[in-house]
Every structure is written in structure tokens, then in C-alpha cells.
Design a protein around this motif. Structure first.
Motif, PDB file in Angstrom:
ATOM      1  N   ALA A 186      -5.467   8.527 -21.154  1.00  0.00           N
ATOM      2  CA  ALA A 186      -6.072   8.001 -19.934  1.00  0.00           C
ATOM      3  C   ALA A 186      -5.032   7.808 -18.839  1.00  0.00           C
ATOM      4  O   ALA A 186      -3.849   7.597 -19.118  1.00  0.00           O
ATOM      5  N   ASP A 187      -5.477   7.895 -17.591  1.00  0.00           N
ATOM      6  CA  ASP A 187      -4.646   7.505 -16.455  1.00  0.00           C
ATOM      7  C   ASP A 187      -5.532   6.894 -15.379  1.00  0.00           C
ATOM      8  O   ASP A 187      -6.748   7.094 -15.375  1.00  0.00           O
ATOM      9  N   GLN A 188      -4.912   6.137 -14.516  1.00  0.00           N
ATOM     10  CA  GLN A 188      -5.654   5.410 -13.481  1.00  0.00           C
ATOM     11  C   GLN A 188      -5.828   6.290 -12.246  1.00  0.00           C
ATOM     12  O   GLN A 188      -4.854   6.733 -11.643  1.00  0.00           O
ATOM     13  N   VAL A 189      -7.074   6.535 -11.869  1.00  0.00           N
ATOM     14  CA  VAL A 189      -7.375   7.312 -10.662  1.00  0.00           C
ATOM     15  C   VAL A 189      -7.168   6.447  -9.420  1.00  0.00           C
ATOM     16  O   VAL A 189      -6.628   6.894  -8.409  1.00  0.00           O
ATOM     17  N   ALA A 190      -7.590   5.191  -9.511  1.00  0.00           N
ATOM     18  CA  ALA A 190      -7.413   4.246  -8.401  1.00  0.00           C
ATOM     19  C   ALA A 190      -7.504   2.833  -8.943  1.00  0.00           C
ATOM     20  O   ALA A 190      -8.264   2.565  -9.892  1.00  0.00           O
ATOM     21  N   GLU A 191      -6.726   1.928  -8.371  1.00  0.00           N
ATOM     22  CA  GLU A 191      -6.788   0.524  -8.773  1.00  0.00           C
ATOM     23  C   GLU A 191      -8.086  -0.114  -8.303  1.00  0.00           C
ATOM     24  O   GLU A 191      -8.743   0.385  -7.376  1.00  0.00           O
ATOM     25  N   ALA A 192      -8.432  -1.224  -8.918  1.00  0.00           N
ATOM     26  CA  ALA A 192      -9.638  -1.951  -8.513  1.00  0.00           C
ATOM     27  C   ALA A 192      -9.565  -2.321  -7.039  1.00  0.00           C
ATOM     28  O   ALA A 192     -10.570  -2.297  -6.319  1.00  0.00           O
ATOM     29  N   SER A 193      -8.367  -2.646  -6.568  1.00  0.00           N
ATOM     30  CA  SER A 193      -8.187  -3.067  -5.167  1.00  0.00           C
ATOM     31  C   SER A 193      -8.400  -1.929  -4.168  1.00  0.00           C
ATOM     32  O   SER A 193      -8.572  -2.164  -2.977  1.00  0.00           O
ATOM     33  N   HIS A 194      -8.413  -0.681  -4.651  1.00  0.00           N
ATOM     34  CA  HIS A 194      -8.660   0.462  -3.766  1.00  0.00           C
ATOM     35  C   HIS A 194     -10.105   0.458  -3.266  1.00  0.00           C
ATOM     36  O   HIS A 194     -10.374   0.810  -2.120  1.00  0.00           O
TER      37      HIS A 194
END
Length: 394
Positions: A186-194
Motif C-alpha cells: 500500500a501507499d498513500q495517494v493523499a493525506e486526510a488533510s488534502h
């Protein structure tokens, strides 16, 4: 003198709900998927697993490793769970070999105690949060320096979608191509804050355990569905690309269309399985009709439905459209548990749903969960194992 210390570490981990679905395995043993997937991590204030991992030389070796889940003993002898134990212990043993002064935690029996604040095995991604918390708690106990992506390789072996619960925000699970699974992570596409305005309304249709488990359902679909081959070859790659672009641009209309189309595609392959698998029911379909009516009344797309391997409806919307989306459902289901009434301003429903749709929802929904996009696993000092190694009194 023998070391009788009780070593402990606790973590919480979130539920994630996929908007591009994982379904099908190309290697069941390594839990390698036939397609990539993408999810939204939900807020732990509303949905989370809390797990304490502990170990001690004083724990009887004959008892081995154990897991207490929601107060009940849970089997840890399965190949998936054992694969996670093995990998985590190997990483700790490598640290101990490099630094002989470290306590030999890798040799000690593990006691894990875990609690969910939502129904288990009811289509609410309990295994994802559970295995993510399991792996993260042991990694914290062992003081491993592995990144969330590295830990996702381990969690994936326990439960595929668990790899996405090691991150907050918007998360992709890349299927990878290596035979040994070393690039399926897995990798992060965008943070929650985005895109923090993202919200989710979950209509819990049934808290009962589902009839066909995800694992056996996937195997049947891969073996028998013709539509499935089209899905993994063309539908999902296009949806992944479109979804990543929608998230990066914060384009809700595009996000919603891909979410709904992908859910429809996934459930179509389940129906195309022989014999067919039906995770959705009449109440689920009523939720779809309600979302279509809400969007039609708004004159734009303000709500998006998605269904995992279960009947529960997850409806995504943006905070600014709360009244149009949540207000409509509240008018029909206002006597259910779970509403955050403070977020609704007006008593009047913005839309009256079709009587048949409203009746199905009213008779079939058992509770509501209101939540939104949230963060990944969090270390905590809340322990489910007491200092003497026994389950903590709660």
C-alpha cells in the motif's frame, strides 16, 4: 534470574472502505490480488480496532501465542496469522542479533487482546482494521523501524485490505507483479488533510455474519466469472487512474461516478459467478435508489454509494452537502441509533423519498454510522493487557 517483565504496546487502527474494489487473488497463499484497489480511511473516532500486544518469558511456552477478540478466544493457528507472526518475529530477531543487549522478545509467547467498536464480520471491513492493528501493535512492541508500506506487506498476508488500513487518508494497494509479492503493498495517494471535507454515512443493514465469506467468494468468482476477466483487464485499471486524478483534483463528481461504477462492476461479477453470489439485498438496492433521487433533486452529484462484500451501504458526500444527503436519510431513519444530530440544521427534509424506497430502508436498516476521512494507526497508552499479563478489566 529469569526476566519476568511483561512487555506491552497498544495501537488503534482504522477501517477503510474501498472505492475501487479488491476482489480476486492471483496467489491465495501470499494473498496477492488480481487487481489494484483504492480506499478511503475512515475516522477512528467512529470506527476502530484497539489492540494490545504483549510478550513475556513468564508466559507459559506450552500455551503459545494467543488472541482474545472482543472478549472471546480467537484461533491464531491459521496460515495467514502465522505468516504475520513469522515475519514480525524474524524482523525482531534480526534486531536482537545486531544488538545482543536487547531483550529476546522474539522468543517469547505473544498475548494479543483486541476490541472493535463496530460489528465484526458484518461487511464493515473488520478484518482490515483487525490485521492492521495486529501487525502495527506487534511492530511497536518489537520496536521495529519498518515504514507503513513495509508493514503493509506483512498485514496483506493476514487480510488483503488490511494493508490499506496502515495509512490514513486516501490509500492505494498496488497489486505488484513480483511472484514473491515483494511489490504488492500500500501507499498513500493523499493525506486526510488534502480533502478533509469527505464524509461517509453508513447504513448498517445487517449486523449478522455474511453467508458467503469474502475469501471463498473471491475463489468462486475467479474460477467461474467471465465478467471478472474484463474487470481486472480493463475496468479496474481505468478506474484506478480516474480515481487518483479525482482525489488529487478534489473533484467529487468524478470521485462519485467512479465509486458507484466500480461498486456496480464488482457486484456484477459476483452475480456472474456460478453459482451466483448476492451480497446486496432489497434494502441495499433501496439505498441506491435513494442516492439517485438525492442527486437528481440536487441537479448535480452530491452522494455516491458503494457496497463491499455485504449489504451495508456506504454513502460518501462532502460536508457542505450534509443537509441534502444526510437530511434526506434522517427524515426516514431519524429514530435509528448513531445520528450526529448536531450536524443537521433544519427539521424539514430536502427531499421526500419514494414510499416504497422509504419503507424498505425503514424496515431494513438497523443503525447508522456517521463518519469521515481519518488518520492511520495511532500508538496509545490504553492497554487491554494488564501489567500482570492478564486481560485488563474494562
Amino acid at each position: 534470574m529469569a526476566d519476568s517483565t511483561i512487555y506491552r504496546a497498544s495501537t488503534t487502527a482504522p477501517v477503510n472502505i474501498a472505492v475501487v474494489k479488491y476482489w480476486g487473488k492471483r496467489d491465495p497463499k501470499l494473498n496477492l490480488p488480481t487487481n489494484s484497489s483504492l480506499s478511503v480511511t475512515l475516522s477512528q473516532a467512529d470506527l476502530r480496532t484497539l489492540t494490545t500486544a504483549s510478550c513475556s518469558a513468564s508466559y507459559p511456552a506450552a500455551e503459545g501465542d494467543s488472541l482474545l477478540l472482543n472478549g472471546e478466544p480467537s484461533d491464531v493457528s491459521g496460515a495467514r496469522t502465522q505468516a504475520c507472526f513469522l515475519e514480525l518475529r524474524a524482523r525482531r530477531a534480526a534486531l536482537e542479533a545486531a544488538d545482543p543487549s536487547l531483550p529476546k522478545l522474539s522468543t517469547m509467547p505473544l498475548r494479543l487482546v483486541s476490541e472493535n467498536n463496530f460489528p465484526t464480520a458484518a461487511g464493515l471491513a473488520s478484518s482490515a482494521a483487525g490485521f492492521a492493528a495486529f501487525v502495527r501493535a506487534i511492530a511497536n512492541l518489537y520496536e521495529l523501524t519498518a515504514s507503513p508500506s513495509e508493514l503493509s506487506l506483512i498485514a496483506r498476508q493476514g487480510s488483503g485490505s488490511a494493508c490499506r488500513s496502515l495509512f490514513g487518508g486516501y490509500v492505494a494497494w498496488r497489486m505488484g507483479s513480483a511472484e514473491d509479492g515483494s511489490d504488492s503493498m500500500a501507499d498513500q495517494v493523499a493525506e486526510a488533510s488534502h480533502w478533509p471535507e469527505m464524509r461517509a454515512l453508513i447504513l448498517v443493514v445487517s449486523a449478522a455474519k455474511k453467508g458467503v465469506s469474502s475469501t471463498s467468494g473471491m475463489q468462486q468468482t475467479v474460477a467461474t466469472s467471465g465478467l471478472f476477466q474484463e474487470r481486472i483487464a480493463r475496468v479496474v485499471p481505468a478506474n484506478m487512474d480516474a480515481m487518483e486524478k479525482a482525489i488529487k483534483k478534489r473533484d467529487f463528481a468524478a470521485f462519485a461516478e467512479v465509486t458507484m461504477r466500480d461498486s456496480n462492476s464488482f457486484h456484477a461479477t459476483c452475480a456472474d459467478t456460478y453459482p451466483p453470489i448476492f451480497y446486496m439485498n432489497d434494502v441495499s438496492r433501496a439505498a441506491i435508489r435513494a442516492v439517485e433521487a438525492i442527486n437528481a433533486a440536487a441537479g448535480r452529484t452530491v452522494a455516491a454509494y458503494t457496497f463491499d462484500a455485504g449489504p451495508n451501504a456506504v454513502i460518501y458526500y462532502l460536508e457542505q452537502d450534509t443537509e441534502a444527503v444526510v437530511g434526506t436519510f434522517y427524515h426516514v431513519l431519524g429514530d435509528m441509533d448513531g445520528w450526529k444530530r448536531e450536524v443537521l440544521s433544519g427539521p424539514e427534509a430536502p427531499l421526500s423519498l419514494d414510499e416504497g424506497v422509504a419503507a424498505l430502508l425503514k424496515s431494513g436498516v438497523s443503525r447508522i454510522i456517521m463518519t469521515g476521512v481519518g488518520e492511520g494507526p495511532q500508538k496509545t497508552d490504553e492497554y487491554l493487557v494488564a501489567e500482570d499479563g492478564s486481560p485488563a478489566k474494562r
